[in-house]
Design a protein around this motif. Structure first.
Motif, PDB file in Angstrom:
ATOM      1  N   ASP A 104       0.943  -1.098  -0.064  1.00 49.47           N
ATOM      2  CA  ASP A 104      -0.011   0.006  -0.218  1.00 49.47           C
ATOM      3  C   ASP A 104       0.346   1.768   0.052  1.00 49.47           C
ATOM      4  N   ASP A 106       0.149   4.161  -2.256  1.00 51.31           N
ATOM      5  CA  ASP A 106      -0.818   4.901  -2.268  1.00 51.31           C
ATOM      6  C   ASP A 106      -0.815   5.963  -0.871  1.00 51.31           C
ATOM      7  N   GLU A 107       0.491   5.864   0.171  1.00 50.11           N
ATOM      8  CA  GLU A 107       1.071   6.296   1.363  1.00 50.11           C
ATOM      9  C   GLU A 107       0.970   7.760   0.639  1.00 50.11           C
ATOM     10  N   ARG A 158       3.961   8.915  -2.219  1.00 50.98           N
ATOM     11  CA  ARG A 158       3.967   8.773  -3.994  1.00 50.98           C
ATOM     12  C   ARG A 158       4.379   9.567  -4.119  1.00 50.98           C
ATOM     13  N   ALA A 185       6.065   4.195  -7.239  1.00 53.22           N
ATOM     14  CA  ALA A 185       4.543   4.539  -7.273  1.00 53.22           C
ATOM     15  C   ALA A 185       3.591   4.272  -7.972  1.00 53.22           C
ATOM     16  N   LYS A 219       2.092   0.356  -8.402  1.00 54.98           N
ATOM     17  CA  LYS A 219       0.314   0.020  -8.930  1.00 54.98           C
ATOM     18  C   LYS A 219       0.244  -0.358 -10.420  1.00 54.98           C
TER      19      LYS A 219
END
Length: 649
Positions: A264, A267-268, A272, A279, A283
């Motif tokens: 995750d 999305d931090e 990001r 990032a 993704k």
């Protein structure tokens, strides 16, 4: 910085692979397959995994710097065996310090000793490159995982020195509460309160009537009743989303952050923003074996774009036995772990390190246990430094600091971002004072950050960098027992500074930025993309053993009825999980890791040897820190007498 350096990385350990990546990041040319015609400056190996005879020939050739990363030193009784990172965690005390107080020891979810060895090896190589470039001396380097593990125990060894029990704390703090991971409506949040004011504001926001109980009226009472306190705090956090709870804590100045899953991180917000390309790749493609390479653990830039390039007169003592950084002057404005770690290693490598402390000294001096009014923790982190007390809120103290900086080579600090600038020491101001200065800033989220006002402790960075997601006890995220984010952040800064000092060209001043979250994410992404063998801790009569294979019910029952030393012999592949206090009875630890230093009064202090050994210009730990010296400052200019107002007659 290391442009022109050719490296052959052929060792089998993760530490070799990671060290090669770091050297590439600093400009070195790295090859993974040997070429007979190549003239390598540095050869990275791991002789406990590789052909020891070949490694020995390289070491004795005198034409290469050979950096050998092994589990233990050659004099260690366990030398030569292919110990894994988890086994070193077990035998060094790291594993026993990780996990919940009433549970089993927990394997740290990243290969911490391999990563630490890679960072220290890269730093030692940079120091050796500097020596070769300036004096023509070629030398070898040995780095041990066991030494790196011991170097991470500075928060636990003091209790062992004082013959006190050293236990696991989980996500709690030994002297502060509330300080823990708490469930929210949609995940977990890490909350850390360090002052009475922070507690008062948190209690006011939570609006849980029972928190006004006398059991929680003082810090000592909160620590004594921490189980009840944590349950009440969690009764509040579970009513909120993680994001809402984080925003509330940030608004009242309480250090907090979500426990972010490694996958995750894309999305931090801060990750990001700082690593947009990584990032996007995560993704699109997830996390693989090379994802970590897209994350930089340090950033370098000009100290000030407004100033002309100034040549650095590279300081050096030419004697054959001079230390790698002899003649280098360092100013350290730091506290606790990160910047002090950098300073103590630069001092061990021969630099003159001047540590600036506030009036009365750094708060960590007063921590218990210690001797003579100084804590063991402070002594372990501040060997071989000159310490002075300055109140930088006073102009006379700032003027004195400007004088120190005029002929300094390095400034390293771990203040809150912008704190030094508010005192008048912006990058532009530092460049005007000394255009050849190497200025290194270490912070939780970086100088350029999505969280410019968010305070950061080691535990928060572990949570927000993915380290806690990978380190779990019975499914719950738990922090690395040692101050992993602080230590790794300090190691990254040490390497970046040494690489800058080793640069071939006479550089202008430079700015080095270290975000501890960047470093934590780099480590977590490596671990997530390069899965290591799992294992389990098995209970014995007097502790635990670590197993890296499947265990039958019969073996488990047998183990529970035996002391761990006996169980480790009877069960193939078992490693005793050592407590930190047990290390002080271990002959290998006493011979290879522990040393003694004297302070100015002649008192002896237990200290740690450097986990890297340069064969011809070694790092040496000599002296424990004394009390901060008062500085005679110029008196403030007298106030001008007010001019009488003209009044009509």
């Amino acid at each position: 910085m290391l442009e022109g350096i050719r490296v052959l990385a052929c060792g089998a350990r993760d530490a070799v692979r990671l060290c090669a990546t770091l050297l590439e990041r600093a400009g070195a040319a790295v090859e993974r397959t040997a070429s007979d015609s190549a003239d390598y400056d540095v050869i990275l190996v791991s002789s406990d995994f590789d052909d020891a005879n070949v490694v020995a020939r390289w070491k004795t050739s005198g034409s290469h710097m050979v950096c050998d990363i092994t589990a233990t030193g050659p004099q260690d009784s366990r030398a030569g065996r292919r110990w894994s990172d988890a086994q070193i965690q077990a035998m060094s005390g790291l594993m026993d310090t990780t996990g919940f107080a009433h549970g089993a020891p927990v394997r740290i979810g990243v290969p911490l000793t391999e990563i630490s060895a890679a960072l220290y090896a890269a730093a030692a190589i940079a120091a050796a490159v500097r020596v070769k470039r300036m004096r023509g001396i070629v030398q070898n380097i040995d780095v041990t995982l066991s030494g790196c593990a011991a170097s991470a125990l500075t928060t636990f060894l003091p209790a062992a020195f004082a013959r006190r029990a050293v236990g696991r704390l989980g996500n709690r703090h030994p002297a502060c509460a509330p300080w823990n991971a708490y469930r929210t409506r949609d995940g977990w949040i890490l909350i850390c309160t360090g002052t009475e004011e922070q507690w008062r504001k948190l209690k006011q926001e939570a609006r849980v009537p029972q928190l006004d109980d006398a059991r929680f009226a003082s810090l000592a009472e909160r620590v004594r009743h921490v189980d009840e306190l944590d349950a009440l705090v969690e009764s509040w956090t579970t009513t909120l989303t993680t994001d809402d709870c984080t925003r509330i804590c940030e608004s009242i100045g309480v250090a907090a952050g979500p426990i972010v899953g490694v996958r995750d991180l894309a999305d931090e917000p801060n990750f990001r923003m700082r690593h947009a390309q990584a990032a996007r790749a995560m993704k699109a493609h997830g996390v693989d074996a090379d994802t970590y390479r897209d994350v930089s653990i340090f950033e370098t830039s000009a100290l000030s774009d407004a100033l002309p390039v100034a040549k650095r007169a590279v300081p050096c003592e030419r004697g054959a036995n001079a230390a790698p950084l002899a003649g280098v002057k360092v100013i350290e404005i730091g506290q606790y772990t990160t910047a002090p770690l950098v300073g103590k290693h630069l001092a061990a490598l021969g630099a003159q390190v001047v540590k600036i402390e506030p009036p009365g000294g750094e708060a960590a001096r007063a921590w218990s246990p210690g001797q003579g009014g100084t804590s063991y923790f402070f002594a372990l982190n501040n060997t071989d430094k000159e310490t002075i007390a300055l109140d930088l809120k006073q102009e006379s103290a700032r003027a004195y600091l400007r004088t120190l900086l005029k002929d300094a080579d390095v400034l390293v600090e771990n203040l809150r971002p912008g704190a030094l600038a508010k005192l008048g020491f912006t990058r532009e101001a530092l460049g005007a004072i000394n255009p050849r200065l190497v200025y290194c800033s270490i912070s939780g989220f970086g100088m350029t950050s999505a969280y410019p006002s968010r305070p950061a402790f080691d535990t928060v960075i572990q949570a927000m960098g993915g380290l806690m997601d990978l380190t779990r006890a019975d499914g719950a995220p738990v922090k690395i027992g040692a101050s992993g984010a602080d230590i790794l952040g300090g190691q990254a800064a040490l390497f970046a500074i040494l690489a800058r000092l080793a640069a071939r060209e006479e550089n202008a001043g430079a700015f080095i930025e270290i975000s501890m979250q960047d470093v934590a994410a780099w480590c977590a992404l490596f671990a997530a993309g390069n899965n290591s063998a799992r294992g389990q801790a098995l209970a014995c009569l007097d502790g635990h053993i670590w197993m890296e294979r499947e265990v039958s019910d019969a073996e488990r029952a047998q183990c529970s009825a035996l002391p761990k030393a006996v169980a480790a012999v009877k069960l193939a592949g078992a490693t005793p999980v050592m407590r930190v206090d047990e290390l002080l009875q271990d002959g290998d630890f006493l011979a290879d890791v522990l040393s003694a230093a004297r302070d100015a009064n002649g008192a002896f202090w237990p200290v740690l040897k450097a986990p890297y050994r340069l064969t011809k210009t070694p790092a040496c730990v000599r002296a424990a820190p004394g009390a901060p010296q008062a500085v005679r400052l110029a008196p403030p200019a007298p106030a001008r007498a007010p001019v009488p107002e003209d009044r009509p007659a």
